[in-house]
Design an enzyme around this catalytic site. Structure first.
Site, mmCIF file in Angstrom:
data_model
loop_
_atom_site.group_PDB
_atom_site.id
_atom_site.type_symbol
_atom_site.label_atom_id
_atom_site.label_comp_id
_atom_site.label_asym_id
_atom_site.label_seq_id
_atom_site.Cartn_x
_atom_site.Cartn_y
_atom_site.Cartn_z
ATOM 1 C CE LYS A 59 -4.380 -1.399 0.189
ATOM 2 N NZ LYS A 59 -5.466 -0.884 -0.664
ATOM 3 C CB SER A 314 -1.016 -8.367 -0.553
ATOM 4 O OG SER A 314 -1.918 -9.004 0.338
#
Length: 421
Positions: A59, A314
């Site tokens: 992110k 992720s």
């Protein structure tokens, strides 16, 4: 006249600009081959280790690229964002690096560990506000605050700059290997990563199949693609907090509808089993969203045999206090943990009889709630039983029924089960 909808697709040159902008800010995360999973699936499985970023997720890519692109006046006014955790950490660190003030809205259900990490990365540049029970409610509060205070809202996924930043993951993968990648499995929440990464591959490696992986309890992208239009979910399961959204981004939906070759849904319990396997087999600590792509391989067992496969790991922002719940969900998914209402005769020795004659030699009672009722012939107890083998369930139930101990099976009754686990 019917309105013509302008659909945005990330341009490769813009993704390359994002990569230059992120140089020195993000890690070019490694792409190691997993020996264990390669053997398990009889193919070459590579992990794209975005969990190794400074904020422990990809992110930071989109957040920094977006925030750094703001005008001087926008930066001066400050920014607002909403996030279940990982986007918030990316925004927090970006704001500290760029000396910009931010108000970060997070759901009240956000794990404490993620909240503390946001505060750690942002230091004096950010304030955290807990609002709502899920991302969508936190987002609504953030948008209202943003409007009232004339600030820029930094969307976690539905923004061109965010998508271009996340797309740099795809650039790195293609840069890091000279072999042809047959499949990429990518986790899907709001769709920023899947939209950006798939656009890069469709431009540079169009024969690579991009498979989106979404939690079964929050199938926003899956349902929208199936219906051909973005459709919000009425309710979601928040367990996979990094990927549980009621509505995917409008930009991302259009991109993913065109670019994703498939999207599969994975059970939350299966995700939990993957988390435990990654820890035990690979010494990796990942969050539920971080384990989704690898969990999705089970849907493609035959197709990926002998192929080169990349799974995006992720994120690793997992709260250790959730370990018991993760183990519980994994055991239930594996059909090894079961809850019953057991009817015990109101006489001495009934429990001893149940343990000695009903339970198998390797069965274990892990939960027991019982209050003796002196005015009834039988008293009900809630009993949790862990089995060594899943096939032991039917014989156990048969013995309970034959000896009049069986009351009710609770695993499939969520309205009762939520009070127990």
């Amino acid at each position: 006249m019917k309105e013509v909808i302008q659909i945005y697709y990330p341009k490769l040159e813009d993704v390359k600009i994002a990569a230059e902008n992120l140089s020195g800010v993000v890690l070019e995360s490694p792409l190691p081959k997993s020996m264990y999973y390669s053997k398990l699936y009889n193919c070459n499985v590579f992990f794209k280790r975005e969990d190794l970023q400074q904020v422990r997720s990809y992110k930071i890519r989109g957040a920094y690229h977006k925030i750094s692109s703001l005008s001087p006046s926008e930066k001066e006014s400050g920014i607002t964002c909403a996030s279940a955790g990982n986007h918030a950490q990316g925004v927090a660190l970006s704001c500290k690096l760029l000396s910009i003030k931010a108000i970060i809205f997070m759901p009240r259900t956000t794990p404490k560990q993620k909240i503390e990490q946001v505060q750690f990365f942002g230091e004096e540049y950010i304030d955290v506000v807990l609002e709502g029970d899920n991302y969508d409610e936190a987002r609504d509060a953030a948008l209202l605050f943003c409007k009232e205070n004339n600030q820029v809202f930094v969307n976690p996924f539905d923004d061109k700059k965010i998508i271009e930043g996340q797309a740099t993951v795809g650039l790195e993968i293609l840069k890091q290997t000279s072999i042809f990648i047959d499949y990429v499995f990518v986790p899907v929440g709001g769709g920023g990563l899947s939209a950006g990464l798939s656009s890069v591959f469709k431009s540079l490696s169009p024969q690579t199949k991009i498979i989106g992986v979404e939690p079964k309890g929050a199938p926003a992208m899956h349902n929208s693609i199936k219906k051909g239009e973005s459709i919000p979910l009425e309710t979601i399961n928040n367990f996979v907090d990094g990927a549980a959204v009621k509505n995917v981004g409008g930009l991302n939906f259009q991109i993913c509808k065109k670019n994703l070759d498939d999207i599969v849904l994975v059970d939350e319990g299966h995700i939990c089993q993957t988390i435990l396997d990654l820890y035990n087999k690979e010494a990796l600590v990942v969050e539920p969203a971080g384990a989704m792509s690898l969990t999705g391989l089970s849907h493609y067992t035959e197709s990926i045999e002998g192929k080169n496969v990349v799974c995006i790991i992720s994120g690793s922002n997992n709260d250790i206090s959730r370990t018991a719940e993760i183990k519980e969900r994994a055991l239930m998914y594996s059909n090894l943990k079961h809850y019953f209402i057991v009817k015990f005769p109101q006489r001495a020795g009934a429990l001893r009889e149940f343990v000695a004659e009903i339970l198998g030699p390797s069965d274990d009672i892990t939960h027991f709630e019982y209050t003796k009722k002196t005015n009834r012939q039988k008293g009900s107890a809630v009993v949790g039983i862990e089995l060594k083998q899943s096939q032991d369930l039917e014989p156990l139930i048969a013995k309970m029924k034959a000896n009049n101990f069986y009351g009710e099976y609770l695993n499939n009754k969520s309205y009762i089960f939520d009070f127990i686990v």
